[in-house]
Design a protein around this motif. Structure first.
Motif, PDB file in Angstrom:
ATOM      1  N   LEU A  21       0.860  -1.691   0.051  1.00 56.42           N
ATOM      2  CA  LEU A  21      -0.362  -0.132  -0.275  1.00 56.42           C
ATOM      3  C   LEU A  21       0.859   1.280   0.148  1.00 56.42           C
ATOM      4  CD1 LEU A  21      -2.856  -0.660   2.629  1.00 56.42           C
ATOM      5  CD2 LEU A  21      -3.098  -1.101   0.405  1.00 56.42           C
ATOM      6  N   ALA A  22       1.516   1.293   0.583  1.00 51.33           N
ATOM      7  CA  ALA A  22       2.337   2.772   0.518  1.00 51.33           C
ATOM      8  C   ALA A  22       3.528   2.799  -0.687  1.00 51.33           C
ATOM      9  CB  ALA A  22       3.991   2.321   1.683  1.00 51.33           C
ATOM     10  N   VAL A  23       3.510   1.379  -1.122  1.00 49.48           N
ATOM     11  CA  VAL A  23       4.748   1.567  -1.915  1.00 49.48           C
ATOM     12  C   VAL A  23       3.616   2.600  -3.276  1.00 49.48           C
ATOM     13  CG1 VAL A  23       5.764   0.348  -3.983  1.00 49.48           C
ATOM     14  CG2 VAL A  23       6.813  -0.197  -2.210  1.00 49.48           C
ATOM     15  N   LEU A  24       2.204   1.415  -3.560  1.00 50.62           N
ATOM     16  CA  LEU A  24       1.086   2.379  -4.192  1.00 50.62           C
ATOM     17  C   LEU A  24       1.291   3.830  -3.507  1.00 50.62           C
ATOM     18  CD1 LEU A  24      -1.587  -0.873  -4.280  1.00 50.62           C
ATOM     19  CD2 LEU A  24       0.088   0.214  -6.491  1.00 50.62           C
ATOM     20  N   GLU A  25       1.411   4.203  -2.938  1.00 51.62           N
ATOM     21  CA  GLU A  25       0.700   5.783  -3.213  1.00 51.62           C
ATOM     22  C   GLU A  25       2.122   6.520  -3.255  1.00 51.62           C
ATOM     23  OE1 GLU A  25      -1.247   8.832   0.769  1.00 51.62           O
ATOM     24  OE2 GLU A  25      -1.937   5.668   1.133  1.00 51.62           O
ATOM     25  N   ALA A  26       3.752   6.176  -2.449  1.00 54.97           N
ATOM     26  CA  ALA A  26       4.866   6.534  -3.153  1.00 54.97           C
ATOM     27  C   ALA A  26       4.876   6.760  -4.633  1.00 54.97           C
ATOM     28  CB  ALA A  26       5.046   5.946  -2.400  1.00 54.97           C
ATOM     29  N   ARG A  27       4.990   5.670  -4.729  1.00 57.02           N
ATOM     30  CA  ARG A  27       5.421   5.717  -6.166  1.00 57.02           C
ATOM     31  C   ARG A  27       4.473   5.629  -7.890  1.00 57.02           C
ATOM     32  NH1 ARG A  27      10.258   6.079  -5.036  1.00 57.02           N
ATOM     33  NH2 ARG A  27      11.549   4.706  -3.206  1.00 57.02           N
TER      34      ARG A  27
END
Length: 454
Positions: free
Chosen positions: A336-342
């Motif tokens: 979820l963090a990668v989807l939001e940040a990248r």
């Protein structure tokens, strides 16, 4: 600190003397006594001056025949054991209460007994009449299994030493007690001591001993962790009570691959084998719907296809919920963090629910791409193609990394009618005619090509 004492030993006969002398009193040899340092100079008294017996050593190139194995006839159980039961092995089986451990082992004892092995089932939790009732319900009343109900370790070892069975099942290790330990049954000292004695008996007499272990609320086998180190094989019986599927997973196996699984289905007549778990896990999958992605995974040596399901809903809470069943919640939070940040796709203010259909538990990093696809499919309300499978690891930079055994995963998918796959660019795949493969270098490219955003 006292200086470690030394010993004087005769080189001719090996006799030990407290001080040097010109002549050995034991054999009469002259000038044969020499001074030796203690065997151990550790804390306390150490090992003293008394020497032990030399251990015979051999080279790595020594040729030895593989250990003989006893086949139970239950293919899924034999698979998890590494190809059958090894004589003299010690096996620990754990699982939640009521998951079916006693049912499985009673069926295994009957299978080994019917194949010509002498099997003894010792129950420490139930009376013999209760075990007989279960056997009759399972249709095993005529199996030549010897049954006993006892918790005293000394009596159990005396019985096993007299009977010399090929297989001994102890249900469970937490109910046994040794009269040499002043503690209640189930305590750390009792579990450690009784497990050690049973493992030693298995190695000394060549009897395969199967121990049942209770689990804690965290899902770990209760008692000291050293018990898992003492035994040769550790099996966990997994599954949700609401599902009919049960999974026997090898967490440790000195005679076969770890992480191998056997799949069973709980029925009114006991546990039945599932020869093709991929077809069973996907059997209830209907028309394509948003939030559904099929993951081609590897469990031990077996490719298994499972369905990852996601649901995204607006949250009324200050901290949105993250409910995960069958997956690593920490891994899901990272994705979820990668989807939001990248990829600039926010999930703030949204409740996230993730589930693996059929009660399966997936621990592979290769499931990252399928998890991301299910999350995006649910968020965008866009269904993935019904004939598509996914696998790949997502790095923190958003890049997609290849995973092992890609060809085996795709062959299993082809066998079940899937004709399209999405996987990392660097994945090497050869000789798969009829399979349309889409490659993505990173998560941003995958989002743009699959969902038209990114």
């Amino acid at each position: 600190m006292a200086k470690p004492t030394t010993a004087f030993t005769c080189t001719a006969c090996g006799a030990t003397h407290r001080k040097w002398a010109g002549k050995c009193d034991a054999c009469g040899a002259w000038n044969s006594i020499i001074e030796e340092a203690p065997l151990s100079q550790g804390p306390g008294r150490g090992l003293g001056t008394l020497k032990g017996k030399a251990v015979p050593l051999s080279g790595l190139a020594t040729q030895e025949a593989p250990p003989p194995r006893a086949m139970s006839g239950i293919a899924e159980l034999d698979r998890v054991l590494g190809g059958g039961l090894v004589p003299g092995s010690a096996i620990l089986v754990g699982g939640d209460p009521g998951i079916g451990k006693s049912t499985l082992l009673l069926q295994a004892a009957a299978a080994f007994a019917n194949s010509g092995q002498q099997a003894i089932y010792i129950s420490g939790e139930e009376a013999s009449a209760q075990v007989r009732m279960r056997a009759q319900r399972l249709g095993l009343g005529d199996a030549p299994v010897r049954l006993g109900a006892e918790t005293a370790l000394r009596d159990i070892l005396t019985t096993l030493d007299a009977e010399r069975p090929d297989v001994a099942i102890i249900d469970s290790i937490q109910t046994l007690w040794s009269d040499q330990i002043e503690a209640a049954p189930g305590s750390v000292s009792q579990v450690r001591a009784t497990a050690h004695e049973l493992v030693t008996f298995a190695k000394r007499r060549g009897t395969a001993v199967i121990l049942v272990g209770h689990v804690t609320k965290e899902g770990q086998i209760a008692g000291p962790r050293v018990v898992e180190h003492m035994v040769d094989t550790v099996l966990y019986f997994e599954g949700e009570r609401g599902h009919q599927f049960r999974i026997l997973r090898a967490h440790k196996n000195r005679f076969g691959p770890a992480d191998e699984i056997g799949v069973f289905e709980m029925t009114g007549g006991g546990l039945s084998e599932v020869a093709n778990p991929s077809a069973l896990f996907l059997s209830e999958r209907g028309e394509p719907s948003p939030g559904s992605a099929v993951f081609a995974g590897i469990e031990g040596t077996r490719p298994v296809l499972t369905e990852v399901q996601a649901l995204i809903a607006p949250s009324t809470l200050a901290s949105p919920r993250r409910t995960v069943v069958g997956l690593d919640s920490g891994r899901v939070s990272t994705i979820l963090a990668v989807l939001e940040a990248r990829c600039a796709i926010p999930f703030a203010g949204l409740d996230v629910f993730l589930n693996v259909a059929g009660g399966m538990r997936v621990n592979e990093p290769a499931a990252d791409l399928a998890i991301a696809a299910a999350l995006l499919s649910a968020r965008e309300d866009s269904a993935l193609p019904a004939d598509c499978v996914l696998f790949g690891e997502i790095s923190l930079s958003g890049a997609l990394r290849p995973v092992a055994q890609a060809e085996n995963r795709l062959k299993e998918a082809q066998k079940l009618g899937f004709s399209r796959a999405i996987l990392p660019t660097a994945t090497k795949v050869e000789g798969l005619a009829g399979m349309r493969i889409n490659r993505a270098p990173d998560l941003t490219s995958f989002v743009g090509e699959t969902f038209g955003a990114g």
